[in-house]
Design a protein around this motif. Structure first.
Motif, PDB file in Angstrom:
ATOM      1  N   ALA A  93       0.850  -1.193   0.000  1.00 16.29           N
ATOM      2  CA  ALA A  93       0.000   0.000   0.000  1.00 16.29           C
ATOM      3  C   ALA A  93       0.880   1.235   0.000  1.00 16.29           C
ATOM      4  O   ALA A  93       1.996   1.225   0.529  1.00 16.29           O
ATOM      5  CB  ALA A  93      -0.908   0.022   1.225  1.00 16.29           C
ATOM      6  N   THR A  94       0.356   2.289  -0.596  1.00 12.05           N
ATOM      7  CA  THR A  94       0.942   3.624  -0.514  1.00 12.05           C
ATOM      8  C   THR A  94      -0.121   4.512   0.103  1.00 12.05           C
ATOM      9  O   THR A  94      -1.278   4.482  -0.333  1.00 12.05           O
ATOM     10  CB  THR A  94       1.315   4.159  -1.910  1.00 12.05           C
ATOM     11  OG1 THR A  94       2.328   3.323  -2.468  1.00 12.05           O
ATOM     12  CG2 THR A  94       1.807   5.601  -1.839  1.00 12.05           C
ATOM     13  N   VAL A  95       0.269   5.252   1.118  1.00 11.96           N
ATOM     14  CA  VAL A  95      -0.658   6.155   1.790  1.00 11.96           C
ATOM     15  C   VAL A  95      -0.059   7.549   1.785  1.00 11.96           C
ATOM     16  O   VAL A  95       1.104   7.735   2.148  1.00 11.96           O
ATOM     17  CB  VAL A  95      -0.939   5.707   3.240  1.00 11.96           C
ATOM     18  CG1 VAL A  95      -1.842   6.704   3.959  1.00 11.96           C
ATOM     19  CG2 VAL A  95      -1.564   4.317   3.255  1.00 11.96           C
ATOM     20  N   SER A  96      -0.858   8.514   1.366  1.00 13.81           N
ATOM     21  CA  SER A  96      -0.476   9.922   1.413  1.00 13.81           C
ATOM     22  C   SER A  96      -1.546  10.674   2.180  1.00 13.81           C
ATOM     23  O   SER A  96      -2.726  10.333   2.101  1.00 13.81           O
ATOM     24  CB  SER A  96      -0.369  10.527   0.013  1.00 13.81           C
ATOM     25  OG  SER A  96       0.628   9.893  -0.740  1.00 13.81           O
ATOM     26  N   TYR A  97      -1.112  11.697   2.925  1.00  4.93           N
ATOM     27  CA  TYR A  97      -2.105  12.548   3.568  1.00  4.93           C
ATOM     28  C   TYR A  97      -1.567  13.958   3.681  1.00  4.93           C
ATOM     29  O   TYR A  97      -0.357  14.185   3.709  1.00  4.93           O
ATOM     30  CB  TYR A  97      -2.536  11.985   4.926  1.00  4.93           C
ATOM     31  CG  TYR A  97      -1.610  12.273   6.070  1.00  4.93           C
ATOM     32  CD1 TYR A  97      -1.915  13.259   7.005  1.00  4.93           C
ATOM     33  CD2 TYR A  97      -0.441  11.564   6.233  1.00  4.93           C
ATOM     34  CE1 TYR A  97      -1.072  13.530   8.065  1.00  4.93           C
ATOM     35  CE2 TYR A  97       0.412  11.817   7.286  1.00  4.93           C
ATOM     36  CZ  TYR A  97       0.090  12.803   8.206  1.00  4.93           C
ATOM     37  OH  TYR A  97       0.940  13.069   9.248  1.00  4.93           O
ATOM     38  N   LEU A  98      -2.472  14.884   3.690  1.00  2.00           N
ATOM     39  CA  LEU A  98      -2.173  16.304   3.851  1.00  2.00           C
ATOM     40  C   LEU A  98      -2.541  16.637   5.299  1.00  2.00           C
ATOM     41  O   LEU A  98      -3.728  16.658   5.651  1.00  2.00           O
ATOM     42  CB  LEU A  98      -3.008  17.110   2.861  1.00  2.00           C
ATOM     43  CG  LEU A  98      -2.706  18.583   2.695  1.00  2.00           C
ATOM     44  CD1 LEU A  98      -1.264  18.817   2.273  1.00  2.00           C
ATOM     45  CD2 LEU A  98      -3.646  19.175   1.652  1.00  2.00           C
ATOM     46  N   ALA A 102      -2.202  18.631  13.051  1.00  2.00           N
ATOM     47  CA  ALA A 102      -1.131  17.816  13.613  1.00  2.00           C
ATOM     48  C   ALA A 102      -0.665  16.794  12.577  1.00  2.00           C
ATOM     49  O   ALA A 102      -1.353  16.510  11.608  1.00  2.00           O
ATOM     50  CB  ALA A 102      -1.625  17.106  14.860  1.00  2.00           C
ATOM     51  N   CYS A 103       0.533  16.263  12.829  1.00  2.00           N
ATOM     52  CA  CYS A 103       1.089  15.216  11.971  1.00  2.00           C
ATOM     53  C   CYS A 103       1.010  13.886  12.697  1.00  2.00           C
ATOM     54  O   CYS A 103       0.868  13.832  13.909  1.00  2.00           O
ATOM     55  CB  CYS A 103       2.546  15.524  11.645  1.00  2.00           C
ATOM     56  SG  CYS A 103       2.779  16.941  10.565  1.00  2.00           S
ATOM     57  N   LEU A 104       1.155  12.819  11.928  1.00  2.00           N
ATOM     58  CA  LEU A 104       1.177  11.473  12.487  1.00  2.00           C
ATOM     59  C   LEU A 104       2.593  10.937  12.458  1.00  2.00           C
ATOM     60  O   LEU A 104       3.374  11.266  11.551  1.00  2.00           O
ATOM     61  CB  LEU A 104       0.295  10.534  11.664  1.00  2.00           C
ATOM     62  CG  LEU A 104      -1.184  10.809  11.659  1.00  2.00           C
ATOM     63  CD1 LEU A 104      -1.871   9.955  10.600  1.00  2.00           C
ATOM     64  CD2 LEU A 104      -1.772  10.532  13.034  1.00  2.00           C
ATOM     65  N   GLY A 105       2.912  10.079  13.417  1.00  2.00           N
ATOM     66  CA  GLY A 105       4.157   9.339  13.334  1.00  2.00           C
ATOM     67  C   GLY A 105       4.090   8.437  12.111  1.00  2.00           C
ATOM     68  O   GLY A 105       3.022   7.890  11.795  1.00  2.00           O
ATOM     69  N   GLY A 139      -7.747  14.115  11.325  1.00  2.00           N
ATOM     70  CA  GLY A 139      -7.949  15.498  10.922  1.00  2.00           C
ATOM     71  C   GLY A 139      -7.194  15.882   9.664  1.00  2.00           C
ATOM     72  O   GLY A 139      -6.866  17.054   9.457  1.00  2.00           O
ATOM     73  N   ALA A 140      -6.916  14.898   8.802  1.00  3.04           N
ATOM     74  CA  ALA A 140      -6.207  15.194   7.549  1.00  3.04           C
ATOM     75  C   ALA A 140      -7.074  16.094   6.675  1.00  3.04           C
ATOM     76  O   ALA A 140      -8.290  15.993   6.661  1.00  3.04           O
ATOM     77  CB  ALA A 140      -5.879  13.898   6.815  1.00  3.04           C
ATOM     78  N   ARG A 141      -6.410  16.979   5.929  1.00  6.93           N
ATOM     79  CA  ARG A 141      -7.129  17.830   4.978  1.00  6.93           C
ATOM     80  C   ARG A 141      -7.321  17.130   3.649  1.00  6.93           C
ATOM     81  O   ARG A 141      -8.124  17.536   2.822  1.00  6.93           O
ATOM     82  CB  ARG A 141      -6.386  19.150   4.790  1.00  6.93           C
ATOM     83  CG  ARG A 141      -6.417  20.006   6.056  1.00  6.93           C
ATOM     84  CD  ARG A 141      -5.662  21.313   5.900  1.00  6.93           C
ATOM     85  NE  ARG A 141      -4.235  21.049   5.790  1.00  6.93           N
ATOM     86  CZ  ARG A 141      -3.429  21.526   4.838  1.00  6.93           C
ATOM     87  NH1 ARG A 141      -3.910  22.336   3.914  1.00  6.93           N
ATOM     88  NH2 ARG A 141      -2.162  21.227   4.812  1.00  6.93           N
ATOM     89  N   GLY A 142      -6.585  16.047   3.458  1.00  6.54           N
ATOM     90  CA  GLY A 142      -6.701  15.225   2.265  1.00  6.54           C
ATOM     91  C   GLY A 142      -6.030  13.891   2.534  1.00  6.54           C
ATOM     92  O   GLY A 142      -5.102  13.811   3.339  1.00  6.54           O
TER      93      GLY A 142
END
Length: 188
Positions: A93-98, A102-105, A139-142
């Motif tokens: 899998a490839t996961v991307s998020y905006l 806050a950021c995730l580890g 809470g990702a914006r994308g």
């Protein structure tokens, strides 16, 4: 709640129904216990993880990403079970998020994919579940998830296509554009 005794008995009955009695075949004697342990402790272990709690615990508020910076983790190993045939599918899998506030580890993203995959789940639902969890609980914006799997139900039975890979993408929020898949590669 897992009923291991019932699962062992069901596996024994299943093998007997197929003409293979575990009590009379030395290679199958421990199979009902092994299959029960494999499904309960590993293959379906994702049910024991709450994606919301996982993402909440993995949030880093120390430094915020720039407004347009996309975080991407590629090559996340995936193993899941097809709910139609109870056969494994595996791949990446490839996961991307905006990030939002806050950021995730980075490891949390891999754990999220694993927790969502180790269930009886269709590949299409898996990708959407990861994206929705990032949007709702992190809470990702994308968010974007691409899952490419080799399904043993496709390679070992039915069509018997051992080299066929199935790719599914899901997108939401600011990454929901309808353009081409940024991870798409031409066939070798």
């Amino acid at each position: 709640m897992i009923d291991r005794d019932a699962a062992r008995e069901a596996m024994t009955a299943f093998l007997r129904a197929l003409g293979h009695d575990p009590l009379h075949h030395p290679d199958l004697r421990d199979t009902p216990e092994r299959v029960t342990a494999a499904f309960a402790d590993e293959l379906l272990a994702g049910y024991a993880t709450d994606p919301a709690a996982l993402l909440h615990a993995g949030t880093c508020t120390t430094q915020r990403a720039a407004p347009d910076d996309v975080v991407t983790v590629r090559g996340i190993q995936v193993t899941t079970i097809c709910p139609h045939h109870l056969l494994p599918a595996f791949g990446t899998a490839t996961v991307s998020y905006l990030p939002g506030a806050a950021c995730l580890g980075l490891g949390v993203i891999a754990h999220l994919v694993d927790a969502c995959a180790r269930r009886l789940i269709l590949q299409e639902v898996l990708a959407r579940t990861v994206v929705d969890a990032l949007m709702v609980h992190a809470g990702a914006r994308g968010a974007y998830c691409r899952v490419e799997l080799l399904h043993t139900c496709l390679s070992c039975r039915g069509a018997r296509e051992p080299n066929a890979r199935v790719t599914v993408t899901a997108r939401a929020g600011a990454l929901a554009g309808h353009g081409p898949d940024p991870e798409a590669r031409p066939d070798p």
